[in-house]
Scaffold this motif. Structure first.
Motif, PDB file in Angstrom:
ATOM      1  N   ALA A 179     -10.532 -10.662 -10.262  1.00 48.01           N
ATOM      2  CA  ALA A 179     -11.134  -9.411  -9.798  1.00 48.01           C
ATOM      3  C   ALA A 179     -10.713  -9.093  -8.371  1.00 48.01           C
ATOM      4  O   ALA A 179     -10.506  -7.927  -8.020  1.00 48.01           O
ATOM      5  CB  ALA A 179     -12.661  -9.497  -9.902  1.00 48.01           C
ATOM      6  N   ILE A 180     -10.562 -10.131  -7.542  1.00 45.77           N
ATOM      7  CA  ILE A 180     -10.113  -9.904  -6.167  1.00 45.77           C
ATOM      8  C   ILE A 180      -8.691  -9.346  -6.160  1.00 45.77           C
ATOM      9  O   ILE A 180      -8.366  -8.420  -5.407  1.00 45.77           O
ATOM     10  CB  ILE A 180     -10.201 -11.208  -5.356  1.00 45.77           C
ATOM     11  N   GLN A 181      -7.820  -9.892  -7.005  1.00 42.16           N
ATOM     12  CA  GLN A 181      -6.450  -9.383  -7.079  1.00 42.16           C
ATOM     13  C   GLN A 181      -6.432  -7.916  -7.499  1.00 42.16           C
ATOM     14  O   GLN A 181      -5.692  -7.104  -6.934  1.00 42.16           O
ATOM     15  CB  GLN A 181      -5.639 -10.225  -8.052  1.00 42.16           C
ATOM     16  N   SER A 182      -7.222  -7.568  -8.497  1.00 40.04           N
ATOM     17  CA  SER A 182      -7.281  -6.174  -8.937  1.00 40.04           C
ATOM     18  C   SER A 182      -7.775  -5.264  -7.824  1.00 40.04           C
ATOM     19  O   SER A 182      -7.253  -4.161  -7.625  1.00 40.04           O
ATOM     20  CB  SER A 182      -8.192  -6.048 -10.166  1.00 40.04           C
ATOM     21  N   LEU A 183      -8.767  -5.740  -7.063  1.00 43.87           N
ATOM     22  CA  LEU A 183      -9.338  -4.919  -6.002  1.00 43.87           C
ATOM     23  C   LEU A 183      -8.364  -4.734  -4.849  1.00 43.87           C
ATOM     24  O   LEU A 183      -8.243  -3.633  -4.304  1.00 43.87           O
ATOM     25  CB  LEU A 183     -10.641  -5.542  -5.510  1.00 43.87           C
ATOM     26  N   ILE A 184      -7.644  -5.780  -4.468  1.00 41.46           N
ATOM     27  CA  ILE A 184      -6.722  -5.635  -3.341  1.00 41.46           C
ATOM     28  C   ILE A 184      -5.515  -4.779  -3.727  1.00 41.46           C
ATOM     29  O   ILE A 184      -4.976  -4.051  -2.889  1.00 41.46           O
ATOM     30  CB  ILE A 184      -6.279  -7.004  -2.792  1.00 41.46           C
ATOM     31  N   VAL A 185      -5.099  -4.819  -4.999  1.00 44.64           N
ATOM     32  CA  VAL A 185      -3.997  -3.947  -5.417  1.00 44.64           C
ATOM     33  C   VAL A 185      -4.449  -2.490  -5.403  1.00 44.64           C
ATOM     34  O   VAL A 185      -3.722  -1.597  -4.936  1.00 44.64           O
ATOM     35  CB  VAL A 185      -3.497  -4.354  -6.818  1.00 44.64           C
ATOM     36  N   GLU A 186      -5.657  -2.221  -5.890  1.00 45.83           N
ATOM     37  CA  GLU A 186      -6.167  -0.856  -5.866  1.00 45.83           C
ATOM     38  C   GLU A 186      -6.359  -0.366  -4.430  1.00 45.83           C
ATOM     39  O   GLU A 186      -6.045   0.783  -4.107  1.00 45.83           O
ATOM     40  CB  GLU A 186      -7.490  -0.788  -6.629  1.00 45.83           C
ATOM     41  N   THR A 187      -6.852  -1.244  -3.559  1.00 45.48           N
ATOM     42  CA  THR A 187      -7.022  -0.876  -2.155  1.00 45.48           C
ATOM     43  C   THR A 187      -5.677  -0.581  -1.500  1.00 45.48           C
ATOM     44  O   THR A 187      -5.542   0.377  -0.732  1.00 45.48           O
ATOM     45  CB  THR A 187      -7.739  -2.006  -1.400  1.00 45.48           C
ATOM     46  N   THR A 188      -4.673  -1.391  -1.805  1.00 45.13           N
ATOM     47  CA  THR A 188      -3.357  -1.174  -1.217  1.00 45.13           C
ATOM     48  C   THR A 188      -2.733   0.120  -1.709  1.00 45.13           C
ATOM     49  O   THR A 188      -2.103   0.850  -0.934  1.00 45.13           O
ATOM     50  CB  THR A 188      -2.432  -2.363  -1.547  1.00 45.13           C
TER      51      THR A 188
ATOM     52  N   ASP B  11      -5.090   2.863   0.173  1.00 43.76           N
ATOM     53  CA  ASP B  11      -5.102   2.848   1.638  1.00 43.76           C
ATOM     54  C   ASP B  11      -3.796   2.368   2.251  1.00 43.76           C
ATOM     55  O   ASP B  11      -3.599   2.515   3.460  1.00 43.76           O
ATOM     56  CB  ASP B  11      -6.242   1.968   2.147  1.00 43.76           C
ATOM     57  N   GLY B  12      -2.939   1.743   1.448  1.00 51.71           N
ATOM     58  CA  GLY B  12      -1.666   1.252   1.965  1.00 51.71           C
ATOM     59  C   GLY B  12      -1.683  -0.200   2.369  1.00 51.71           C
ATOM     60  O   GLY B  12      -0.616  -0.762   2.670  1.00 51.71           O
ATOM     61  N   GLU B  13      -2.841  -0.857   2.380  1.00 57.06           N
ATOM     62  CA  GLU B  13      -2.915  -2.241   2.843  1.00 57.06           C
ATOM     63  C   GLU B  13      -4.230  -2.865   2.379  1.00 57.06           C
ATOM     64  O   GLU B  13      -5.150  -2.164   1.964  1.00 57.06           O
ATOM     65  CB  GLU B  13      -2.829  -2.303   4.370  1.00 57.06           C
ATOM     66  N   PHE B  14      -4.286  -4.183   2.443  1.00 60.94           N
ATOM     67  CA  PHE B  14      -5.520  -4.908   2.165  1.00 60.94           C
ATOM     68  C   PHE B  14      -5.681  -5.996   3.218  1.00 60.94           C
ATOM     69  O   PHE B  14      -4.715  -6.433   3.853  1.00 60.94           O
ATOM     70  CB  PHE B  14      -5.509  -5.518   0.757  1.00 60.94           C
ATOM     71  N   ILE B  15      -6.919  -6.427   3.401  1.00 64.32           N
ATOM     72  CA  ILE B  15      -7.223  -7.442   4.408  1.00 64.32           C
ATOM     73  C   ILE B  15      -8.187  -8.452   3.795  1.00 64.32           C
ATOM     74  O   ILE B  15      -9.239  -8.088   3.275  1.00 64.32           O
ATOM     75  CB  ILE B  15      -7.846  -6.828   5.685  1.00 64.32           C
ATOM     76  N   LEU B  16      -7.809  -9.734   3.855  1.00 65.31           N
ATOM     77  CA  LEU B  16      -8.649 -10.842   3.426  1.00 65.31           C
ATOM     78  C   LEU B  16      -8.891 -11.770   4.607  1.00 65.31           C
ATOM     79  O   LEU B  16      -7.985 -11.993   5.419  1.00 65.31           O
ATOM     80  CB  LEU B  16      -7.997 -11.633   2.282  1.00 65.31           C
TER      81      LEU B  16
END
Length: 381
Positions: A9-18, A21-26
């Motif tokens: 689920a985290i992978q899906s969320l960071i891909v959608e965020t990227t 928004d163009g980027e993700f932050i963990l």
């Protein structure tokens, strides 16, 4: 960190965020607050990293801040300055009336698709397509309003010479049209209909042109994005699908490099030091860190476009020594070791059930075994 999201689920969320928004932050969190394994991930909204916060000089060694990211003189990220969302965090420091939290860069995983040298922040994947989509939205809104106006059959009343109200008279004649209704107009009044006939044939052409440009900007196949299969044949859509899948494979490799590998190695380092055991209870020493980092990542794959032809081509390449069975299995999105173990277990299960070897070989190869050749008798002296 909240205990609500799995790694998938985290992978899906960071891909959608990227993509949006163009980027993700963990942020990597360790210790007792990080759950039962002592390691967890905190997802941070990229909007907390203000693009307006800059400082030309933060130390005497040439360090600087761009878009809320602190760099050393060579452009390597040193720390991230996030806008504070907590009253306690705001006590770290304030700048221009806003509270900021400074977090070391080794705690942060900041991922984006880099398209320029010295690029600091990511760009939305649809940035080059937004202008066309904005024009398409305006065009559709105007077309809908125009179609509604045309459907109402609006008209005007004109007056012949010598009739009608005076120039300074505010009298207006309005007629509410109803189905099968006839209205009598005053003497000298003549109806003048207003019948807009737009949108007509231009709508479909303009709509398709805008979506084609937008899909090209996002690297996706137009037929898939628009759900338009009109006028396509097997060869053209197959070639377009193959090109699009290569684009997805590039993004899969990007996700592995910027997210999967850093998270895995951070977890592995912590767990080996904290203690981790195998399935038989034997502890894994921390000296095995380098060996455990040697992993293979298998992203998802897609079904064959033409199964009979594609599978036949893969088997021919394997038998010709151009590709291995493991590579064919990975191209289907599966793990070769798992497939080999399943085949071995199936053969054992079929043999244990009493199935003859000839039938097992027929099931596995699709061809019956060759009959044993009789040994010719030796001629008598």
């Amino acid at each position: 960190m909240t205990g609500k999201l799995s790694w998938r689920a985290i992978q899906s969320l960071i891909v959608e965020t990227t993509a949006r928004d163009g980027e993700f932050i963990l942020r990597k969190i360790y210790g007792k607050d990080a759950g039962p394994f002592g390691f967890a991930l905190q997802l941070i909204d990229p909007q907390r990293l203000s693009v307006r916060y800059e400082n030309a000089k933060v130390d005497n060694d040439g360090g600087f801040i761009r878009h809320s990211i602190e760099y050393n003189r060579y452009g390597r990220a040193v720390a991230y300055h996030f806008a504070s969302t907590d009253e306690w965090d705001a006590y770290y420091y304030s700048y221009a009336g806003r509270g900021f939290v400074r977090i070391q860069a080794d705690e942060i995983i900041h991922g984006f698709v880099q398209e320029q040298v010295s690029q600091r922040r990511g760009l939305p994947w649809a940035s080059t397509s937004l202008f066309r989509l904005h024009n398409l939205q305006g065009f559709e809104d105007a077309s809908v309003q125009n179609a509604r106006a045309g459907a109402t059959k609006m008209g005007f009343i004109t007056w012949t010479e010598g009739f009608g109200p005076e120039a300074d008279d505010d009298t207006e004649i309005q007629i509410d049209a109803e189905p099968l209704a006839w209205h009598e107009l005053p003497e000298g009044a003549e109806p003048k209909p207003y019948e807009p006939n737009y949108p007509s044939g231009e709508f479909a052409t303009f709509h398709k042109a805008m979506l084609r440009g937008a899909s090209a900007g996002m690297g996706v196949l137009y037929n898939n994005m628009a759900s338009d299969l009109e006028g396509v044949n097997f060869s053209s859509i197959r070639q377009g699908t193959l090109d699009e899948r290569e684009h997805w494979k590039e993004l899969q490799q990007w996700l592995i490099e910027v997210a999967c590998i850093p998270v895995y190695e951070a977890w592995l380092t912590y767990r080996l030091l904290a203690g981790i055991t195998t399935s038989n209870g034997r502890p894994i020493p921390a000296t095995k860190l380098t060996e455990c980092k040697n992993t293979i990542w298998q992203p998802r794959r897609w079904a064959w476009i033409d199964p009979r032809a594609d599978v036949g081509s893969a088997l021919s390449s394997m038998r010709g020594g151009l590709i291995s069975p493991s590579a064919i299995i990975r191209e289907q999105g599966r793990d070769p070791e798992t497939v080999f173990l399943e085949i071995a277990e199936d053969i054992k299960a079929m043999a244990a059930a009493g199935i003859p070897e000839e039938l097992i070989e027929l099931f596995m190869t699709g061809e019956p075994p060759e009959p044993e050749k009789e040994t010719p008798a030796k001629a008598e002296a």
